[in-house]
Design a protein around this motif. Structure first.
Motif, PDB file in Angstrom:
ATOM      1  N   GLY A  24      23.145  67.611  33.914  1.00 23.01           N
ATOM      2  CA  GLY A  24      21.922  66.866  34.141  1.00 23.01           C
ATOM      3  C   GLY A  24      20.950  67.126  33.008  1.00 23.01           C
ATOM      4  N   HIS A  25      20.210  66.083  32.570  1.00 25.51           N
ATOM      5  CA  HIS A  25      19.314  66.244  31.425  1.00 25.51           C
ATOM      6  C   HIS A  25      18.067  65.416  31.634  1.00 25.51           C
ATOM      7  CE1 HIS A  25      20.550  62.242  29.873  1.00 25.51           C
ATOM      8  NE2 HIS A  25      21.740  62.565  30.324  1.00 25.51           N
ATOM      9  N   TYR A  26      16.972  65.871  30.985  1.00 25.48           N
ATOM     10  CA  TYR A  26      15.688  65.178  31.062  1.00 25.48           C
ATOM     11  C   TYR A  26      14.988  65.326  29.723  1.00 25.48           C
ATOM     12  CZ  TYR A  26      10.908  63.957  32.363  1.00 25.48           C
ATOM     13  OH  TYR A  26       9.663  63.381  32.412  1.00 25.48           O
ATOM     14  N   TYR A  27      14.293  64.240  29.306  1.00 28.56           N
ATOM     15  CA  TYR A  27      13.627  64.207  28.005  1.00 28.56           C
ATOM     16  C   TYR A  27      12.302  63.468  28.160  1.00 28.56           C
ATOM     17  CZ  TYR A  27      12.694  62.590  23.203  1.00 28.56           C
ATOM     18  OH  TYR A  27      12.115  62.301  22.003  1.00 28.56           O
ATOM     19  N   ASN A  28      11.210  64.057  27.609  1.00 25.34           N
ATOM     20  CA  ASN A  28       9.888  63.424  27.660  1.00 25.34           C
ATOM     21  C   ASN A  28       9.147  63.820  26.392  1.00 25.34           C
ATOM     22  OD1 ASN A  28       7.283  62.469  28.221  1.00 25.34           O
ATOM     23  ND2 ASN A  28       7.505  62.890  30.414  1.00 25.34           N
ATOM     24  N   GLU A  29       9.029  62.869  25.465  1.00 27.92           N
ATOM     25  CA  GLU A  29       8.423  63.157  24.166  1.00 27.92           C
ATOM     26  C   GLU A  29       8.050  61.842  23.491  1.00 27.92           C
ATOM     27  OE1 GLU A  29       9.330  66.324  20.532  1.00 27.92           O
ATOM     28  OE2 GLU A  29      10.955  65.516  21.738  1.00 27.92           O
ATOM     29  N   PHE A  30       6.942  61.829  22.723  1.00 29.14           N
ATOM     30  CA  PHE A  30       6.489  60.634  22.005  1.00 29.14           C
ATOM     31  C   PHE A  30       6.327  59.441  22.958  1.00 29.14           C
ATOM     32  CE2 PHE A  30       8.765  63.007  18.631  1.00 29.14           C
ATOM     33  CZ  PHE A  30       7.693  63.238  17.797  1.00 29.14           C
ATOM     34  N   GLU A  31       5.799  59.712  24.158  1.00 27.75           N
ATOM     35  CA  GLU A  31       5.643  58.687  25.190  1.00 27.75           C
ATOM     36  C   GLU A  31       6.966  58.014  25.541  1.00 27.75           C
ATOM     37  OE1 GLU A  31       2.498  55.928  24.277  1.00 27.75           O
ATOM     38  OE2 GLU A  31       1.012  57.280  25.127  1.00 27.75           O
ATOM     39  N   SER A  32       8.060  58.717  25.328  1.00 27.04           N
ATOM     40  CA  SER A  32       9.385  58.259  25.728  1.00 27.04           C
ATOM     41  C   SER A  32       9.951  59.269  26.711  1.00 27.04           C
ATOM     42  CB  SER A  32      10.320  58.141  24.516  1.00 27.04           C
ATOM     43  OG  SER A  32       9.832  57.223  23.578  1.00 27.04           O
ATOM     44  N   HIS A  33      10.566  58.798  27.750  1.00 24.28           N
ATOM     45  CA  HIS A  33      11.209  59.717  28.673  1.00 24.28           C
ATOM     46  C   HIS A  33      12.516  59.107  29.167  1.00 24.28           C
ATOM     47  CE1 HIS A  33       8.461  57.227  31.172  1.00 24.28           C
ATOM     48  NE2 HIS A  33       9.456  57.219  32.023  1.00 24.28           N
ATOM     49  N   SER A  34      13.459  59.980  29.426  1.00 22.31           N
ATOM     50  CA  SER A  34      14.780  59.563  29.890  1.00 22.31           C
ATOM     51  C   SER A  34      15.383  60.702  30.695  1.00 22.31           C
ATOM     52  CB  SER A  34      15.693  59.200  28.707  1.00 22.31           C
ATOM     53  OG  SER A  34      15.909  60.332  27.878  1.00 22.31           O
ATOM     54  N   GLY A  35      16.375  60.377  31.478  1.00 24.64           N
ATOM     55  CA  GLY A  35      17.064  61.371  32.279  1.00 24.64           C
ATOM     56  C   GLY A  35      18.357  60.804  32.814  1.00 24.64           C
ATOM     57  N   GLY A  36      19.245  61.710  33.243  1.00 24.07           N
ATOM     58  CA  GLY A  36      20.518  61.244  33.771  1.00 24.07           C
ATOM     59  C   GLY A  36      21.419  62.379  34.174  1.00 24.07           C
ATOM     60  N   VAL A  37      22.557  62.011  34.758  1.00 27.08           N
ATOM     61  CA  VAL A  37      23.585  62.966  35.182  1.00 27.08           C
ATOM     62  C   VAL A  37      24.930  62.452  34.692  1.00 27.08           C
ATOM     63  CG1 VAL A  37      22.300  63.784  37.177  1.00 27.08           C
ATOM     64  CG2 VAL A  37      23.820  61.813  37.413  1.00 27.08           C
TER      65      VAL A  37
END
Length: 648
Positions: free
Chosen positions: A266-279
């Protein structure tokens, strides 16, 4: 004073262990040099009498003074037994072939702590304060985790090369530094064997604090690559004090291993007003003997992307940011088939592989839409992509040292990979076909070094009018020289070249990673303006001298580098040589420190000079990097997919 500490630390390399697995079995290929006749030392290769200095310092540590006790507590002055040369190149050796297809009675697993142990020297023991303290904080890898990686089980026949492959797979895990998998010859019978497995751990806790221009701007990192000794990987990265539009950033990842080489993540990313996540759940072609592989990925993205401008931005003008939002579901399955061998004593190493994948993306925004092109770029359209691949793979592995590591055993992949991928994309504008062909090959020799080359070309074809679009040509050439040795110093030279050329790309498609990506860009380069390359050629040279010096367990190397990037910023792509501008270059020197016993193994201090395009006025920059230099490309077959062009 610093030089004195480095000399002391270099003589104090801290390792040890308390067992002798080699007493009952023949030596493996790592000990091929033990049979070689020793040659007298070359007096010209030693600048000082190292043995005399070491004995003098050792006598000093026996004194009952504060300084003597301090040196004895932190440093080891006993000469370690190291394997510096004479490695047998072939990893998949046949020393245990006489035990093939015997029944495995017992598997005895002996995991060892991270500090003070070595599988090359049975006399090493944790002695210093730092070694004992590190082991007290470390959680040893569980036997159940080691058992997950082994290719044999008690009560089952021992298949050919299962021992050598298990040893290689153990070394490739992030939580294990080195491994030996051996047959106990004392207890072996005509129909059954006992197997001994020895491993040494990596100190799995990670952490860091990196200043980014001032005390109010920094990056904080924390994680564990072997959570509770079970092989779980947890990482966190938080950055604060950034410029607008988002002053902070966070990234997290958690991975869990299961039996049969199945991994959930599982991963999550939030940077430069961009965010994403998933499994995701995946199983790779981890070994040449693997028959099935596949993965399932579920992701959601809300990204801030940069669109190219018709004219260069004015000073202080922000880039043209747009929002790209979509969800993605991806499934693929692959099957490997063994090819027939016409030699009864030889197994054909080639594998024929068939794989298929299904990708569905549902886009809720279309940032590249314009009045002239209301559908926008294909990357912003809801689509379903079906792909199928057929490939041929040959994988071999060799042993060497001082490639990416500082003396540890490294598995060098070589072989051949051929693949052809075709597919069909359904989207609201019009269906398209996809074609991709790839070839890669590598060879290795102890005397000649390592040579790798690959070439890949993929493109879409519109079914309505037969037009070609979104073509991509990518290639790589990498060469390691053989290892040179002068006294206690060893050296190698590396040449790495990458080319990425787009053809008939859409206007919104650019190589956002530019040319300053580390490590295979112009390292340390910070451009004075925005570079939106559509094609590029990167070339890197690196010469590394591995010294015998170490500081608190960190081995030191001296390196020199020369990097070059040639870019084409023309919309749509084209040849990297068609940009019409001179190349960006960088030259520099530096020190690299590496501790093989920790997860954050490498950090570097470099001084670079950049004749053109550098943000600083004089072209000089002193910078630090904690990323490894380069990585090998394995010849395992992966998921059928479209070759990626834009990099976020």
């Amino acid at each position: 004073m610093l030089l004195s500490w480095l000399v002391l630390a270099g003589l104090a390399r801290a390792h040890g262990q308390g067992f002798t697995p080699r007493m009952a079995v023949p030596p493996d290929s790592l000990h091929a040099s033990d049979k070689a006749a020793s040659l007298p030392a070359d007096s010209l290769g030693r600048r000082f009498d190292e043995e005399r200095l070491r004995l003098s310092l050792e006598r000093y540590t026996r004194r009952k003074t504060i300084m003597g006790r301090g040196l004895a507590a932190f440093f080891r002055l006993t000469r370690p037994r190291e394997e510096d040369h004479g490695l047998d190149a072939v990893l998949l050796n046949r020393q245990f072939d006489q035990h093939n297809f015997k029944i495995v009675r017992h598997v005895i697993i002996t995991p060892l702590d991270a500090f003070g142990y070595s599988l090359n020297d049975s006399l090493r023991q944790p002695r210093t304060f730092l070694e004992k303290s590190g082991n007290a904080l470390h959680i040893r890898t569980a036997r159940s985790r080691i058992r997950q990686v082994l290719l044999f089980r008690p009560g089952q026949p021992l298949l050919p090369q299962a021992l050598a492959e298990s040893e290689r797979l153990l070394r490739q895990t992030d939580e294990i530094l080195d491994a030996r998998v051996l047959v106990n010859e004392k207890t072996a019978t005509r129909d059954s064997v006992d197997i001994m497995v020895y491993t040494t751990d990596v100190f799995s806790f990670t952490g860091g604090y990196e200043l980014r221009g001032g005390p109010g701007q920094a990056i904080v990192m924390a994680g564990d690559q072997n959570f509770l000794g079970l092989g779980h990987q947890l990482s966190n990265r938080y950055q604060y004090g950034r410029d607008l539009p988002q002053t902070w950033g966070y990234e997290a990842n958690y991975q869990v291993p299961f039996r049969n080489f199945v991994y959930a993540e599982g991963h999550y990313y939030n940077e430069f007003e961009s965010h994403s996540g998933g499994v995701s759940v995946r199983r790779d072609f981890y070994s040449p003997s693997t028959r099935w592989a596949g993965a399932l990925n579920l992701d959601a993205f809300n990204l801030h992307i940069v669109l190219p401008r018709d004219a260069p931005p004015l000073p202080g003008q922000l880039p043209d940011y747009r929002v790209r939002s979509y969800t993605s579901q991806n499934l693929w399955v692959g099957r490997a088939f063994r090819l027939r061998s016409y030699d009864l004593g030889y197994e054909n190493p080639g594998r024929l592989i068939l794989a298929g994948s299904l990708l569905h993306e549902n886009h809720t925004t279309n940032p590249t839409a314009t009045p002239e092109t209301p559908a926008g770029s294909p990357d912003d359209r809801t689509r379903t992509l079906v792909l199928g691949s057929v490939g041929y793979s040959v994988r071999r592995y060799y042993k060497d040292k001082y490639l990416f590591g500082f003396g540890r055993t490294e598995d060098v992949p070589a072989g051949t990979l051929l693949s052809f991928t075709t597919g069909y994309e359904m989207n609201p504008v019009g269906p398209r076909r996809y074609f991709d062909a790839r070839i890669a090959a590598a060879g290795y020799s102890v005397r000649q070094g390592y040579l790798y080359g690959s070439l890949d070309f993929g493109t879409f074809q519109r079914i309505n009018d037969g037009g070609w679009e979104q073509g991509l040509l990518s290639g790589q050439f990498m060469y390691f020289t053989r290892r040179y040795r002068v006294g206690n110093y060893q050296s190698r030279h590396l040449l790495n070249t990458r080319v990425t050329a787009g053809f008939n790309r859409y206007p919104a498609e650019v190589l956002l990673s530019g040319i300053s990506s580390n490590p295979d860009g112009v390292r340390g380069f910070r451009p004075d303006g925005q570079i939106l390359a559509t094609s590029r050629l990167l070339a890197n040279y690196e010469g590394t001298v591995y010294t015998p010096l170490s500081l608190l367990g960190f081995r030191m190397a001296v390196l020199a580098f020369a990097d070059m990037a040639l870019v084409n910023e023309r919309i749509g792509g084209g040849s990297p040589f068609g940009g019409g501008s001179p190349p960006y270059t960088g030259f520099g020197l530096g020190l690299r420190f590496r501790n093989e016993l920790t997860v954050l193994r490498t950090f570097q201090f470099l001084l670079g000079y950049y004749p053109r395009g550098q943000l600083t006025a004089n072209g000089l920059r002193i910078f630090e990097s904690n990323r490894d230099a380069y990585q090998f490309s394995d010849f395992s077959f992966g998921q059928p997919s479209v070759v990626q062009y834009s990099a976020q």
